[in-house]
Design a protein around this motif. Structure first.
Motif, short mmCIF file in Angstrom:
data_model
loop_
_atom_site.label_atom_id
_atom_site.label_comp_id
_atom_site.label_asym_id
_atom_site.label_seq_id
_atom_site.Cartn_x
_atom_site.Cartn_y
_atom_site.Cartn_z
N ILE A 33 -9.20 -7.91 4.93
CA ILE A 33 -7.97 -7.21 4.55
C ILE A 33 -7.20 -6.83 5.81
O ILE A 33 -7.74 -6.18 6.72
CB ILE A 33 -8.27 -5.94 3.73
N ALA A 34 -5.94 -7.26 5.88
CA ALA A 34 -5.09 -6.95 7.02
C ALA A 34 -3.74 -6.46 6.51
O ALA A 34 -3.24 -6.94 5.48
CB ALA A 34 -4.90 -8.18 7.91
N ALA A 35 -3.15 -5.49 7.21
CA ALA A 35 -1.88 -4.91 6.78
C ALA A 35 -0.89 -4.92 7.94
O ALA A 35 -1.27 -4.95 9.11
CB ALA A 35 -2.09 -3.49 6.28
N ALA B 79 0.80 -1.23 0.00
CA ALA B 79 0.00 0.00 0.00
C ALA B 79 0.83 1.27 0.00
O ALA B 79 0.27 2.37 0.08
CB ALA B 79 -0.94 0.00 1.20
N GLY B 80 2.14 1.16 -0.08
CA GLY B 80 3.00 2.33 -0.10
C GLY B 80 3.99 2.33 1.03
O GLY B 80 5.11 2.85 0.91
N CYS B 81 3.60 1.75 2.15
CA CYS B 81 4.48 1.59 3.30
C CYS B 81 4.36 0.19 3.87
O CYS B 81 5.36 -0.42 4.23
CB CYS B 81 4.11 2.63 4.37
N ASN B 82 3.14 -0.31 3.90
CA ASN B 82 2.87 -1.62 4.49
C ASN B 82 2.36 -2.62 3.46
O ASN B 82 1.65 -2.26 2.52
CB ASN B 82 1.84 -1.49 5.60
N MET C 16 2.02 -3.04 10.25
CA MET C 16 1.83 -1.78 10.97
C MET C 16 3.13 -0.99 11.06
O MET C 16 3.46 -0.37 12.07
CB MET C 16 1.25 -2.04 12.36
N LYS C 17 3.88 -0.97 9.98
CA LYS C 17 5.12 -0.22 9.91
C LYS C 17 4.83 1.27 9.76
O LYS C 17 3.90 1.65 9.04
CB LYS C 17 5.95 -0.74 8.73
N ALA C 18 5.61 2.12 10.40
CA ALA C 18 5.45 3.57 10.29
C ALA C 18 6.40 4.12 9.22
O ALA C 18 7.58 3.77 9.19
CB ALA C 18 5.73 4.24 11.62
N CYS C 19 5.86 4.96 8.33
CA CYS C 19 6.67 5.55 7.26
C CYS C 19 6.36 7.05 7.20
O CYS C 19 5.63 7.51 6.29
CB CYS C 19 6.36 4.90 5.92
N PRO C 20 6.87 7.84 8.14
CA PRO C 20 6.54 9.27 8.19
C PRO C 20 7.01 10.06 6.97
O PRO C 20 6.46 11.13 6.67
CB PRO C 20 7.25 9.75 9.47
N ASP C 21 8.01 9.57 6.27
CA ASP C 21 8.56 10.32 5.13
C ASP C 21 7.95 9.92 3.78
O ASP C 21 8.35 10.44 2.74
CB ASP C 21 10.08 10.12 5.06
N VAL C 22 7.01 8.99 3.82
CA VAL C 22 6.39 8.54 2.57
C VAL C 22 5.07 9.28 2.36
O VAL C 22 4.18 9.26 3.22
CB VAL C 22 6.14 7.01 2.59
N ASN C 23 4.95 9.92 1.21
CA ASN C 23 3.78 10.75 0.93
C ASN C 23 2.72 9.94 0.17
O ASN C 23 2.53 10.10 -1.03
CB ASN C 23 4.19 11.97 0.11
N ILE C 24 2.04 9.05 0.88
CA ILE C 24 0.94 8.29 0.30
C ILE C 24 -0.09 8.00 1.38
O ILE C 24 0.27 7.76 2.54
CB ILE C 24 1.42 6.96 -0.34
N ASN C 25 -1.35 8.10 1.01
CA ASN C 25 -2.43 7.87 1.96
C ASN C 25 -2.81 6.39 1.91
O ASN C 25 -3.66 5.98 1.12
CB ASN C 25 -3.63 8.76 1.63
N GLU C 26 -2.16 5.60 2.74
CA GLU C 26 -2.40 4.16 2.74
C GLU C 26 -3.84 3.82 3.12
O GLU C 26 -4.44 2.91 2.55
CB GLU C 26 -1.46 3.46 3.71
N SER C 27 -4.38 4.53 4.10
CA SER C 27 -5.73 4.23 4.55
C SER C 27 -6.74 4.43 3.43
O SER C 27 -7.71 3.68 3.31
CB SER C 27 -6.09 5.09 5.77
N GLU C 28 -6.50 5.43 2.58
CA GLU C 28 -7.40 5.67 1.45
C GLU C 28 -7.32 4.53 0.44
O GLU C 28 -8.33 4.09 -0.10
CB GLU C 28 -7.05 6.99 0.78
N PHE C 29 -6.10 4.05 0.20
CA PHE C 29 -5.92 2.93 -0.72
C PHE C 29 -6.61 1.68 -0.19
O PHE C 29 -7.37 1.01 -0.90
CB PHE C 29 -4.43 2.69 -0.93
N LEU C 30 -6.38 1.35 1.07
CA LEU C 30 -6.98 0.15 1.66
C LEU C 30 -8.50 0.29 1.76
O LEU C 30 -9.22 -0.72 1.66
CB LEU C 30 -6.38 -0.12 3.04
N ASN C 31 -8.97 1.52 1.93
CA ASN C 31 -10.42 1.74 1.99
C ASN C 31 -11.09 1.43 0.65
O ASN C 31 -12.25 1.02 0.61
CB ASN C 31 -10.71 3.19 2.40
N VAL C 32 -10.34 1.61 -0.43
CA VAL C 32 -10.86 1.27 -1.76
C VAL C 32 -11.25 -0.20 -1.80
O VAL C 32 -12.30 -0.58 -2.35
CB VAL C 32 -9.82 1.59 -2.85
#
Length: 265
Positions: free
Chosen positions: A212-214, A190-193, A216-232
């Motif tokens: 759907i399970a992902a 998803a961009g980070c996870n 839980m890695k943190a990626c503060p420098d990655v500019n992508i909205n993972e939650s929006e992608f997974l919500n799709v």
């Protein structure tokens, strides 16, 4: 005078009836019978008694129900024309024309392909098989419906909520998913996870994701909205496929996300 009035009334009723009565052989654009043969790509597998192998450039045709146009590929040249459908699985092709590219090494006679369309006046569909027929001559050609392949492919995310998606410099890898063939499992990034879950396909182009399970890695420098992608994946209930472009949708709304197939050697 009274007799004339009655006669006139009967004439008006008769005329109204003529305007509203449907011709028995008329096929409308929303008839189920028409939907069975139109809006699909039909691949030639047998011409007269000759088996036709399906290669990288198969002989095929499609019927446009809106314009009543037939378009296809005869092995070397493309062709086009008109068609009409009538009740009882009757079909008629007209004004068939093709390009004139020379292909001397062709294993199939294009003239026979085009002649099958020009001669056909009937058809039958059993499952994914379509037969073009011509009265006493019997079956002229047999076609198989092309089944769009969405499983087993690497689908790269290129658009999310209408916005183009580009891989961030700090991103480990691009966002993608794969629908696995063997166990109806979806896996992806998803961009980070990484994520995984289940999917199911239903009649038509219906699709449903579950569990759907992902990670839980943190990626503060990655500019992508993972939650929006997974919500799709949670919202999507159907898909559209146009060549190598795959879209996940909900209802008839604009695509939630758009993906492109990536092929690896």
């Amino acid at each position: 005078m009274k007799g004339k009035i009655i006669s006139l009334a009967l004439l008006i009723i008769s005329a109204a009836g003529c305007n509203t009565t449907k011709t028995p052989n008329e096929i409308h654009n929303n008839d189920p019978d028409k939907e069975m043969i139109t809006k699909h790509k039909w691949i030639l597998v047998k011409l007269a008694e000759q088996d036709i192998p399906i290669n990288k450039a198969p002989v095929y045709f499609t019927l446009d129900p809106e314009e009543n146009k037939v378009n296809g590929f005869a092995g070397c040249n493309t062709f086009m024309g008109g068609f009409t459908l009538a009740a009882g699985n009757h079909i008629q092709f007209s004004q068939i024309a093709s390009t004139r590219v020379a292909c001397p090494d062709m294993e199939i006679d294009e003239r026979e392909v085009l002649n099958a369309f020009e001669s056909a006046n009937d058809y039958s569909i059993t499952g994914d098989t379509l037969m073009l027929k011509a009265g006493r001559r019997g079956t002229l050609a047999i076609f198989k419906k092309e089944i769009p392949q969405i499983t087993g492919k690497y689908w790269k995310l290129i658009k999310l909520d209408g916005q183009a998606v580009k891989m961030d410099e700090n991103q480990e890898k691009e966002a993608y998913f794969i629908l696995k063939n063997d166990n109806n499992q979806v896996t992806g990034f998803a961009g980070c996870n990484s994520f995984s879950g289940n999917y199911s396909l239903a009649k038509g182009t219906h699709i449903h994701f579950s569990q759907i399970a992902a990670t839980m890695k943190a990626c503060p420098d990655v500019n992508i909205n993972e939650s929006e992608f997974l919500n799709v994946l949670q919202l999507a209930d159907n898909y559209t496929l146009d060549g190598d472009i795959f879209s996940l949708n909900v209802g008839k709304r604009t695509a939630l996300a758009v993906f492109e197939a990536v092929y690896f050697e």
